[in-house]
Design a protein around this motif. Structure first.
Motif, PDB file in Angstrom:
ATOM      1  N   ASP A   1       5.107  15.642  -3.157  1.00  0.00           N
ATOM      2  CA  ASP A   1       4.378  16.477  -2.191  1.00  0.00           C
ATOM      3  C   ASP A   1       3.422  15.674  -1.319  1.00  0.00           C
ATOM      4  O   ASP A   1       3.006  16.141  -0.252  1.00  0.00           O
ATOM      5  N   ASN A   2       3.078  14.477  -1.764  1.00  0.00           N
ATOM      6  CA  ASN A   2       2.187  13.607  -0.982  1.00  0.00           C
ATOM      7  C   ASN A   2       2.961  12.596  -0.145  1.00  0.00           C
ATOM      8  O   ASN A   2       2.376  11.658   0.392  1.00  0.00           O
ATOM      9  N   ASP A   3       4.283  12.791  -0.066  1.00  0.00           N
ATOM     10  CA  ASP A   3       5.173  11.940   0.733  1.00  0.00           C
ATOM     11  C   ASP A   3       5.334  10.540   0.140  1.00  0.00           C
ATOM     12  O   ASP A   3       5.772   9.620   0.828  1.00  0.00           O
ATOM     13  N   ILE A   4       4.983  10.383  -1.114  1.00  0.00           N
ATOM     14  CA  ILE A   4       5.188   9.108  -1.793  1.00  0.00           C
ATOM     15  C   ILE A   4       6.562   9.139  -2.462  1.00  0.00           C
ATOM     16  O   ILE A   4       6.876  10.093  -3.187  1.00  0.00           O
ATOM     17  N   PRO A   5       7.383   8.148  -2.203  1.00  0.00           N
ATOM     18  CA  PRO A   5       8.754   8.204  -2.735  1.00  0.00           C
ATOM     19  C   PRO A   5       8.819   8.014  -4.249  1.00  0.00           C
ATOM     20  O   PRO A   5       7.935   7.409  -4.855  1.00  0.00           O
ATOM     21  N   TYR A   6       9.891   8.546  -4.801  1.00  0.00           N
ATOM     22  CA  TYR A   6      10.191   8.333  -6.211  1.00  0.00           C
ATOM     23  C   TYR A   6      10.700   6.899  -6.407  1.00  0.00           C
ATOM     24  O   TYR A   6      11.007   6.186  -5.454  1.00  0.00           O
ATOM     25  N   LEU A   7      10.788   6.521  -7.670  1.00  0.00           N
ATOM     26  CA  LEU A   7      11.262   5.184  -8.024  1.00  0.00           C
ATOM     27  C   LEU A   7      12.487   5.314  -8.929  1.00  0.00           C
ATOM     28  O   LEU A   7      12.487   6.103  -9.875  1.00  0.00           O
ATOM     29  N   ILE A   8      13.528   4.541  -8.622  1.00  0.00           N
ATOM     30  CA  ILE A   8      14.699   4.465  -9.499  1.00  0.00           C
ATOM     31  C   ILE A   8      14.594   3.139 -10.248  1.00  0.00           C
ATOM     32  O   ILE A   8      14.625   2.073  -9.632  1.00  0.00           O
ATOM     33  N   HIS A   9      14.470   3.210 -11.560  1.00  0.00           N
ATOM     34  CA  HIS A   9      14.247   1.982 -12.334  1.00  0.00           C
ATOM     35  C   HIS A   9      14.615   2.209 -13.789  1.00  0.00           C
ATOM     36  O   HIS A   9      14.813   3.339 -14.239  1.00  0.00           O
ATOM     37  N   ASN A  10      14.725   1.098 -14.497  1.00  0.00           N
ATOM     38  CA  ASN A  10      15.027   1.153 -15.929  1.00  0.00           C
ATOM     39  C   ASN A  10      13.908   0.467 -16.697  1.00  0.00           C
ATOM     40  O   ASN A  10      13.806  -0.759 -16.712  1.00  0.00           O
ATOM     41  N   ASN A  11      13.078   1.291 -17.310  1.00  0.00           N
ATOM     42  CA  ASN A  11      12.026   0.773 -18.183  1.00  0.00           C
ATOM     43  C   ASN A  11      12.163   1.423 -19.563  1.00  0.00           C
ATOM     44  O   ASN A  11      11.188   1.637 -20.262  1.00  0.00           O
ATOM     45  N   ASP A  12      13.411   1.784 -19.877  1.00  0.00           N
ATOM     46  CA  ASP A  12      13.754   2.436 -21.144  1.00  0.00           C
ATOM     47  C   ASP A  12      13.144   3.835 -21.242  1.00  0.00           C
ATOM     48  O   ASP A  12      12.892   4.332 -22.343  1.00  0.00           O
ATOM     49  N   GLN A  13      12.907   4.481 -20.104  1.00  0.00           N
ATOM     50  CA  GLN A  13      12.326   5.819 -20.093  1.00  0.00           C
ATOM     51  C   GLN A  13      13.442   6.865 -20.066  1.00  0.00           C
ATOM     52  O   GLN A  13      14.567   6.568 -19.656  1.00  0.00           O
ATOM     53  N   PRO A  14      13.163   8.092 -20.480  1.00  0.00           N
ATOM     54  CA  PRO A  14      14.201   9.121 -20.545  1.00  0.00           C
ATOM     55  C   PRO A  14      14.708   9.598 -19.188  1.00  0.00           C
ATOM     56  O   PRO A  14      15.845  10.028 -19.065  1.00  0.00           O
ATOM     57  N   VAL A  15      13.854   9.551 -18.150  1.00  0.00           N
ATOM     58  CA  VAL A  15      14.274   9.931 -16.792  1.00  0.00           C
ATOM     59  C   VAL A  15      14.068   8.709 -15.902  1.00  0.00           C
ATOM     60  O   VAL A  15      12.937   8.232 -15.756  1.00  0.00           O
ATOM     61  N   ARG A  16      15.124   8.227 -15.289  1.00  0.00           N
ATOM     62  CA  ARG A  16      15.045   6.924 -14.619  1.00  0.00           C
ATOM     63  C   ARG A  16      14.988   7.006 -13.097  1.00  0.00           C
ATOM     64  O   ARG A  16      15.000   5.981 -12.426  1.00  0.00           O
TER      65      ARG A  16
ATOM     66  N   ASP B   1       0.852  -1.192   0.000  1.00  0.00           N
ATOM     67  CA  ASP B   1       0.000   0.000   0.000  1.00  0.00           C
ATOM     68  C   ASP B   1       0.892   1.249   0.000  1.00  0.00           C
ATOM     69  O   ASP B   1       1.516   1.570   1.013  1.00  0.00           O
ATOM     70  N   ILE B   2       0.959   1.948  -1.114  1.00  0.00           N
ATOM     71  CA  ILE B   2       1.862   3.100  -1.212  1.00  0.00           C
ATOM     72  C   ILE B   2       1.406   4.278  -0.358  1.00  0.00           C
ATOM     73  O   ILE B   2       2.193   5.192  -0.103  1.00  0.00           O
ATOM     74  N   TYR B   3       0.154   4.261   0.088  1.00  0.00           N
ATOM     75  CA  TYR B   3      -0.346   5.363   0.897  1.00  0.00           C
ATOM     76  C   TYR B   3      -0.028   5.183   2.381  1.00  0.00           C
ATOM     77  O   TYR B   3      -0.252   6.095   3.176  1.00  0.00           O
ATOM     78  N   ASP B   4       0.515   4.035   2.704  1.00  0.00           N
ATOM     79  CA  ASP B   4       1.051   3.821   4.047  1.00  0.00           C
ATOM     80  C   ASP B   4       2.515   4.287   4.002  1.00  0.00           C
ATOM     81  O   ASP B   4       3.454   3.496   4.103  1.00  0.00           O
ATOM     82  N   THR B   5       2.675   5.588   3.825  1.00  0.00           N
ATOM     83  CA  THR B   5       3.976   6.149   3.440  1.00  0.00           C
ATOM     84  C   THR B   5       5.097   5.911   4.452  1.00  0.00           C
ATOM     85  O   THR B   5       6.272   5.869   4.074  1.00  0.00           O
ATOM     86  N   SER B   6       4.756   5.754   5.718  1.00  0.00           N
ATOM     87  CA  SER B   6       5.791   5.551   6.734  1.00  0.00           C
ATOM     88  C   SER B   6       6.476   4.195   6.574  1.00  0.00           C
ATOM     89  O   SER B   6       7.549   3.968   7.137  1.00  0.00           O
ATOM     90  N   GLU B   7       5.828   3.290   5.835  1.00  0.00           N
ATOM     91  CA  GLU B   7       6.377   1.948   5.648  1.00  0.00           C
ATOM     92  C   GLU B   7       7.282   1.838   4.419  1.00  0.00           C
ATOM     93  O   GLU B   7       7.777   0.761   4.106  1.00  0.00           O
ATOM     94  N   TRP B   8       7.464   2.965   3.749  1.00  0.00           N
ATOM     95  CA  TRP B   8       8.315   2.958   2.557  1.00  0.00           C
ATOM     96  C   TRP B   8       9.593   3.730   2.849  1.00  0.00           C
ATOM     97  O   TRP B   8       9.559   4.894   3.238  1.00  0.00           O
ATOM     98  N   LYS B   9      10.728   3.054   2.636  1.00  0.00           N
ATOM     99  CA  LYS B   9      12.014   3.681   2.911  1.00  0.00           C
ATOM    100  C   LYS B   9      12.926   3.585   1.692  1.00  0.00           C
ATOM    101  O   LYS B   9      12.795   2.680   0.862  1.00  0.00           O
ATOM    102  N   ALA B  10      13.832   4.532   1.608  1.00  0.00           N
ATOM    103  CA  ALA B  10      14.800   4.528   0.516  1.00  0.00           C
ATOM    104  C   ALA B  10      15.599   3.224   0.535  1.00  0.00           C
ATOM    105  O   ALA B  10      16.012   2.751   1.590  1.00  0.00           O
ATOM    106  N   GLY B  11      15.779   2.648  -0.641  1.00  0.00           N
ATOM    107  CA  GLY B  11      16.516   1.395  -0.754  1.00  0.00           C
ATOM    108  C   GLY B  11      15.635   0.164  -0.793  1.00  0.00           C
ATOM    109  O   GLY B  11      16.118  -0.947  -1.053  1.00  0.00           O
ATOM    110  N   ASP B  12      14.334   0.329  -0.524  1.00  0.00           N
ATOM    111  CA  ASP B  12      13.415  -0.814  -0.615  1.00  0.00           C
ATOM    112  C   ASP B  12      13.320  -1.294  -2.059  1.00  0.00           C
ATOM    113  O   ASP B  12      13.483  -0.521  -3.008  1.00  0.00           O
TER     114      ASP B  12
END
Length: 221
Positions: free
Chosen positions: A182-197, A152-163
């Motif tokens: 701004d909603n305290d939802i973390p960004y994602l670092i990933h490779n899906n062939d997108q211009p900004v990863r 559940d991404i809206y349980d924001t306290s349970e999401w930490k960098a490096g997960d």
């Protein structure tokens, strides 16, 4: 005439005396000036201690390095397992991030498949050159060797960098960033062939593919 000569001699004596006096005084002053103690302001050396990055911070750094390097999205088979630095997929970003943190994910996955074949019943033949680069195998590995967390991404306290995050039916994988929207939802670092990863994409993936796995690997610090 005699008086004039005496007067001139007296004048010369006075001039010589004054010259000698001034010369001696000048020498004394110069000696005093150059021999007085020099006051040196104490030099304060500020020692800056550089803090060693934690394994999780190194993991994020490794993921970010791969994201910024923008390897071409190519899914090939490579002898030895590792693709060249300028090629890779979503799983390659993950093992490269772990390598930055001092963990060879390939070796861990290979060993786990070898020792726990029942957990990898979908694998007909083991192949160390490719097994660690398949999302399904990484899902099994993290389920058994990492902390399993909420999807559940809206349980924001349970999401930490490096997960670690897995999407859909083992379709995609990425690493949680230390940046949040701004909603305290973390960004994602990933490779899906997108211009900004490194991007604000976790919520999008939540509603499109669905988040089917959320794991936190515990490093030996």
């Amino acid at each position: 005439m005699i008086y004039t000569k005496k007067k001139r001699k007296l004048k010369l004596k006075i001039q010589w005396f004054l010259f000698t006096f001034i010369f001696i005084v000048s020498l004394v002053l110069l000696y005093t000036y150059f021999n007085q103690p020099i006051e040196v302001e104490p030099i304060i050396e500020e020692v800056v201690q550089v803090r060693e990055l934690s394994s999780v911070e190194k993991l994020i750094l490794g993921a970010r390095k791969d994201a910024l390097a923008m390897p071409e999205y190519i899914s090939n088979y490579y002898a030895g397992g590792y693709p060249p630095d300028n090629e890779g997929t979503c799983t390659d970003l993950v093992w490269r991030a772990f390598k930055e943190a001092g963990v060879l994910l390939k070796d861990l996955v290979d060993e786990d498949i070898k020792n726990n074949r029942s957990n990898y019943s979908h694998i007909q033949y083991r192949d160390p050159n490719i097994d660690f680069r398949r999302v399904q195998n990484l899902t099994v590995f993290f389920k058994n060797h990492a902390e399993v967390l909420t999807t559940d991404i809206y349980d924001t306290s349970e999401w930490k960098a490096g997960d670690i995050v897995v999407f859909g039916k083992d379709e995609h994988i990425g690493i949680v960033s230390d940046i949040r929207n701004d909603n305290d939802i973390p960004y994602l670092i990933h490779n899906n062939d997108q211009p900004v990863r490194e991007e604000d994409r976790l919520e999008y993936g939540y509603y499109t593919m669905g988040i089917t796995g959320h794991y936190r690997f515990r490093f030996d610090e």
